[in-house]
Design a protein around this motif. Structure first.
Motif, mmCIF file in Angstrom:
data_model
loop_
_atom_site.group_PDB
_atom_site.id
_atom_site.type_symbol
_atom_site.label_atom_id
_atom_site.label_comp_id
_atom_site.label_asym_id
_atom_site.label_seq_id
_atom_site.Cartn_x
_atom_site.Cartn_y
_atom_site.Cartn_z
ATOM 1 N N UNK A 184 0.867 -1.165 0.000
ATOM 2 C CA UNK A 184 0.000 0.000 0.000
ATOM 3 C C UNK A 184 0.911 1.224 0.000
ATOM 4 N N UNK A 185 0.834 1.987 -1.073
ATOM 5 C CA UNK A 185 1.637 3.190 -1.209
ATOM 6 C C UNK A 185 0.769 4.390 -0.842
ATOM 7 N N UNK A 186 1.328 5.276 -0.038
ATOM 8 C CA UNK A 186 0.581 6.463 0.378
ATOM 9 C C UNK A 186 1.436 7.710 0.150
ATOM 10 N N UNK A 187 0.787 8.832 0.117
ATOM 11 C CA UNK A 187 1.538 10.069 -0.031
ATOM 12 C C UNK A 187 0.614 11.273 -0.102
ATOM 13 N N UNK A 188 1.255 12.412 -0.234
ATOM 14 C CA UNK A 188 0.491 13.641 -0.406
ATOM 15 C C UNK A 188 1.191 14.507 -1.451
ATOM 16 N N UNK A 189 0.406 15.293 -2.132
ATOM 17 C CA UNK A 189 0.922 16.225 -3.141
ATOM 18 C C UNK A 189 0.581 17.630 -2.687
ATOM 19 N N UNK A 190 1.600 18.481 -2.677
ATOM 20 C CA UNK A 190 1.399 19.871 -2.277
ATOM 21 C C UNK A 190 1.722 20.746 -3.477
#
Length: 96
Positions: free
Chosen positions: A88-94
């Motif tokens: 499970x890959x997670x992340x955020x984009x700003x």
């Protein structure tokens, strides 16, 4: 909420084929040799689902469960061993 289907193939290249036995109590290592049933090049078929959630105009959250089925990883194995990965890959984009 955005949904994406992810698919593709990956290549794996064996770099360092060494097997060690490590003692749990003192951390000492003993070199045992090399594996003889691992191919130098193998592949995986990848399938996943990408979920994107827009928190605000500048911040997106990502969650991507992924299944990777390995192909041509081993030779001369006993039994019907079929390796795979589930991640499970997670992340955020700003956005600035």
């Amino acid at each position: 909420l955005g949904i994406n289907v992810i698919g593709g193939f990956s290549s794996f290249f064996l770099n360092n084929n060494k097997i060690y036995s490590e003692a749990a109590d003192n951390g000492s290592k003993i070199f045992l040799g090399e594996a003889t049933n691992i191919n130098k090049v193998s592949y995986s078929a990848n399938l996943g689902l990408g979920l994107n959630y827009k928190m605000s105009e500048k911040i997106d959250l990502n969650l991507e469960p992924m299944f990777k089925y390995q192909i041509n990883t081993f030779n001369n194995t006993s039994g019907d061993f079929k390796p795979y990965f589930i991640g499970v890959y997670t992340g955020c984009a700003i956005k600035v």
